[in-house]
Enzyme design. Structure first.
Site, PDB file in Angstrom:
ATOM      1  N   ASN A  47      46.173  32.748  27.591  1.00 62.60           N
ATOM      2  CA  ASN A  47      44.843  32.958  28.179  1.00 62.60           C
ATOM      3  C   ASN A  47      44.629  32.090  29.428  1.00 62.60           C
ATOM      4  O   ASN A  47      43.509  31.953  29.900  1.00 62.60           O
ATOM      5  CB  ASN A  47      43.756  32.617  27.157  1.00 62.60           C
ATOM      6  CG  ASN A  47      43.851  33.479  25.913  1.00 62.60           C
ATOM      7  OD1 ASN A  47      44.172  34.654  25.995  1.00 62.60           O
ATOM      8  ND2 ASN A  47      43.581  32.892  24.757  1.00 62.60           N
ATOM      9  N   HIS A 133      34.331  36.978  17.643  1.00 61.13           N
ATOM     10  CA  HIS A 133      35.419  36.059  17.293  1.00 61.13           C
ATOM     11  C   HIS A 133      35.116  35.319  15.980  1.00 61.13           C
ATOM     12  O   HIS A 133      33.960  35.075  15.642  1.00 61.13           O
ATOM     13  CB  HIS A 133      35.569  35.042  18.431  1.00 61.13           C
ATOM     14  CG  HIS A 133      36.750  34.154  18.302  1.00 61.13           C
ATOM     15  ND1 HIS A 133      36.682  32.890  17.765  1.00 61.13           N
ATOM     16  CD2 HIS A 133      38.049  34.354  18.626  1.00 61.13           C
ATOM     17  CE1 HIS A 133      37.880  32.334  17.785  1.00 61.13           C
ATOM     18  NE2 HIS A 133      38.743  33.213  18.309  1.00 61.13           N
ATOM     19  N   GLU A 179      30.011  38.572  22.508  1.00 58.73           N
ATOM     20  CA  GLU A 179      30.932  38.088  23.535  1.00 58.73           C
ATOM     21  C   GLU A 179      30.685  38.946  24.770  1.00 58.73           C
ATOM     22  O   GLU A 179      30.181  40.068  24.652  1.00 58.73           O
ATOM     23  CB  GLU A 179      32.383  38.262  23.060  1.00 58.73           C
ATOM     24  CG  GLU A 179      32.710  37.333  21.911  1.00 58.73           C
ATOM     25  CD  GLU A 179      34.081  37.573  21.297  1.00 58.73           C
ATOM     26  OE1 GLU A 179      34.996  38.006  22.007  1.00 58.73           O
ATOM     27  OE2 GLU A 179      34.212  37.322  20.088  1.00 58.73           O
ATOM     28  N   SER A 183      37.770  39.502  22.712  1.00 59.42           N
ATOM     29  CA  SER A 183      39.048  38.808  22.876  1.00 59.42           C
ATOM     30  C   SER A 183      40.270  39.632  22.507  1.00 59.42           C
ATOM     31  O   SER A 183      41.348  39.400  23.030  1.00 59.42           O
ATOM     32  CB  SER A 183      39.043  37.524  22.051  1.00 59.42           C
ATOM     33  OG  SER A 183      38.817  37.806  20.688  1.00 59.42           O
ATOM     34  N   ASP A 208      29.105  34.497  24.356  1.00 61.24           N
ATOM     35  CA  ASP A 208      30.386  33.787  24.452  1.00 61.24           C
ATOM     36  C   ASP A 208      31.192  34.428  25.588  1.00 61.24           C
ATOM     37  O   ASP A 208      31.626  35.575  25.480  1.00 61.24           O
ATOM     38  CB  ASP A 208      31.105  33.904  23.104  1.00 61.24           C
ATOM     39  CG  ASP A 208      32.470  33.219  23.099  1.00 61.24           C
ATOM     40  OD1 ASP A 208      32.952  32.832  24.173  1.00 61.24           O
ATOM     41  OD2 ASP A 208      33.052  33.098  22.005  1.00 61.24           O
ATOM     42  N   HIS A 211      36.418  34.795  27.501  1.00 63.18           N
ATOM     43  CA  HIS A 211      37.445  35.570  28.210  1.00 63.18           C
ATOM     44  C   HIS A 211      36.927  36.195  29.502  1.00 63.18           C
ATOM     45  O   HIS A 211      37.631  36.992  30.123  1.00 63.18           O
ATOM     46  CB  HIS A 211      38.021  36.650  27.286  1.00 63.18           C
ATOM     47  CG  HIS A 211      38.719  36.039  26.106  1.00 63.18           C
ATOM     48  ND1 HIS A 211      40.020  35.596  26.171  1.00 63.18           N
ATOM     49  CD2 HIS A 211      38.270  35.755  24.865  1.00 63.18           C
ATOM     50  CE1 HIS A 211      40.358  35.075  24.994  1.00 63.18           C
ATOM     51  NE2 HIS A 211      39.315  35.162  24.196  1.00 63.18           N
ATOM     52  N   LYS A 242      40.983  28.294  28.405  1.00 68.41           N
ATOM     53  CA  LYS A 242      41.545  29.580  28.818  1.00 68.41           C
ATOM     54  C   LYS A 242      41.705  29.560  30.345  1.00 68.41           C
ATOM     55  O   LYS A 242      42.584  28.873  30.828  1.00 68.41           O
ATOM     56  CB  LYS A 242      40.691  30.712  28.267  1.00 68.41           C
ATOM     57  CG  LYS A 242      40.708  30.671  26.726  1.00 68.41           C
ATOM     58  CD  LYS A 242      39.923  31.743  26.063  1.00 68.41           C
ATOM     59  CE  LYS A 242      40.156  31.760  24.562  1.00 68.41           C
ATOM     60  NZ  LYS A 242      39.584  30.615  23.838  1.00 68.41           N
TER      61      LYS A 242
HETATM   62  C1  LIG Z   1      35.911  34.773  22.183  1.00 70.83           C
HETATM   63  C2  LIG Z   1      36.389  33.414  21.769  1.00 70.83           C
HETATM   64  N1  LIG Z   1      35.473  32.467  21.509  1.00 70.83           N
HETATM   65  C3  LIG Z   1      35.843  31.248  21.114  1.00 70.83           C
HETATM   66  C4  LIG Z   1      37.169  30.903  20.973  1.00 70.83           C
HETATM   67  C5  LIG Z   1      37.513  29.547  20.489  1.00 70.83           C
HETATM   68  O1  LIG Z   1      37.784  28.701  21.563  1.00 70.83           O
HETATM   69  P1  LIG Z   1      38.782  27.483  21.391  1.00 70.83           P
HETATM   70  O2  LIG Z   1      40.169  28.038  21.452  1.00 70.83           O
HETATM   71  O3  LIG Z   1      38.464  26.572  22.519  1.00 70.83           O
HETATM   72  O4  LIG Z   1      38.498  26.875  20.050  1.00 70.83           O
HETATM   73  C6  LIG Z   1      38.153  31.872  21.242  1.00 70.83           C
HETATM   74  C7  LIG Z   1      39.585  31.621  21.142  1.00 70.83           C
HETATM   75  O5  LIG Z   1      40.200  30.707  21.045  1.00 70.83           O
HETATM   76  C8  LIG Z   1      37.746  33.155  21.646  1.00 70.83           C
HETATM   77  O6  LIG Z   1      38.659  34.098  21.890  1.00 70.83           O
END
Ligand SMILES: Cc1ncc(COP(=O)(O)O)c(C=O)c1O
Length: 388
Positions: A47, A133, A179, A183, A208, A211, A242
């Site tokens: 990512n 997620h 989101e 993802s 969120d 991505h 990411k």
């Molecule tokens: C949409 C989404 N939110 C949150 C996270 C979590 O973030 P982190 O990897 O920093 O824990 C992820 C993936 O890791 C994700 O794909």
């Protein structure tokens, strides 16, 4: 039952379902080409969308900060002091996202687990998209609120949940979780319509942008900014691990939101802060994204997306994520293995990350992929799918 016997039995069950996971040892920085498990591979698994994880400016910022601020933060920022690198990162993030304030966490998972239960609890209602997620789902469950899930991107169902929440729980806080880029599918939320709905029903919205940051909109500011709907959104979350190439996550919003979370987000209060050097690298990443080089990298990523879509003879993904649907778990693993043997790192994504029987390859492209990388992937992908 014997402890190890139990664990071995569970692993066998996972294996039989084609769901066993194992770790691969990486011996290089993230990048378009990596050295992993003793092999040089073209990397379509990361990512690190803008190729910042190995950028000299970020590495130098971390090195310099580590030499003056040390390797670790010592404790939670409320206990042993909030290092100026953390404070600066938050100021830069708020500035970049055009919000009054920001607060950072050690990961996106930690941000979700801290923020969501701080905003809604027993007696409140959380409404979330089915494809949210795992960290949003876990946080919603942890909150103790009443949960309602709407089918992916189905606005009529979101609307009926909002109406239900207002009728059945008139005094409750109602929090919607989505989101902006999903993802595992790489598609977008209809954010403008979601904002309209949450405004109409007096709900709060948590978006969120993990991505979308670095991928969508001017300088990769995200989908809310690109659509001009950032203002009414209560909570903007995104990750630093990411497109920003480091680690951690942010929540951007009002100053009172920041103050409130410092006093109530348990994953912030009860967890050691990330090393100041990580915050310094994050600062360098945000500055870079805001610069001409950042805009140029976002544009390069966009042209890589178009190029891969043309080679795969499919639609241009709305994001840097190209899912290739396979279906059966073992088959997805076999195609991924075939690609690995041909020199390409393309992960197979299986249950519980996606639904049972909807296993897929998840190809992610970055600004650093070359035309040769993309062409050779398209050829290898076709032959691997044919052969398996
Ligand atoms: C949409 C989404 N939110 C949150 C996270 C979590 O973030 P982190 O990897 O920093 O824990 C992820 C993936 O890791 C994700 O794909």
């Amino acid at each position: 039952m014997d402890f190890n016997q139990f664990l071995t039995g569970e692993l066998q069950r996972i294996e039989a379902a084609g769901l066993r996971r194992s770790l691969r040892v990486m011996d290089s920085a993230q990048g378009a080409e990596v050295f992993c498990d003793g092999r040089r591979l073209v990397n379509f698994s990361s990512n690190d969308y803008l190729g910042l994880a190995g950028h000299p400016l970020l590495i130098e910022a971390a090195r310099h900060a580590a030499s003056e601020a040390g390797a670790g933060a010592g404790a939670s920022r409320l206990i042993s002091g909030s290092h100026r690198h953390h404070e600066r990162l938050e100021e830069e993030l708020a500035d970049f996202k055009n919000t009054a304030a920001a607060l950072t966490f050690s990961s996106g998972y930690a941000a979700a687990l801290g923020v969501i239960p701080a905003l809604a609890g027993a007696g409140d209602v959380i409404i979330l998209d089915k494809l949210c997620h795992a960290c949003l789902i876990d946080a919603a469950r942890l909150s103790g609120a009443v949960l309602r899930v709407f089918p992916h991107n189905q606005l009529e169902k979101l609307e009926s949940h909002l109406r239900w929440a207002r009728e059945k729980h008139p005094k409750a806080r109602v929090l919607v979780l989505v989101e902006s880029v999903y993802s595992m599918d790489g598609d977008l939320a209809p954010l403008r319509e979601i904002v309209e709905l949450k405004e109409r029903f007096g709900a709060w919205l948590f978006v969120d942008e993990a991505h979308a940051l670095g991928v969508i909109g001017s300088h990769g500011r995200g989908l809310a900014d690109a659509l001009g709907v950032a203002g009414p959104i209560e909570v903007h979350m995104g990750t630093l691990g990411k497109a920003l190439g480091t680690a951690g996550a942010y929540v951007c919003g009002s100053s009172v939101l920041r103050d409130y979370l410092i006093n109530s987000a348990r994953s912030f209060i009860f967890s050691t802060a990330p090393p100041p050097a990580v915050a310094a690298a994050g600062c360098a990443a945000v500055s870079l994204l805001a610069s001409a080089e950042g805009a140029e990298r976002v544009e390069r990523l966009e042209s890589v997306r178009r190029e891969l879509a043309a080679l795969l003879q499919g639609p241009v993904s709305s994001s840097a994520i190209f899912p290739v649907s396979i279906g059966e778990e073992n088959r997805a693993v076999a195609v991924s293995k075939q690609l690995w043997d041909a020199g390409f790192f393309v992960p197979a994504i299986r249950y519980p990350t996606v639904g049972k029987g909807s296993a897929r390859l998840r190809i992610t492209v970055t600004a650093d992929h070359t035309a040769d990388h993309l062409k050779s992937l398209a050829v290898a992908l076709r032959s691997s799918i044919r052969e398996v």
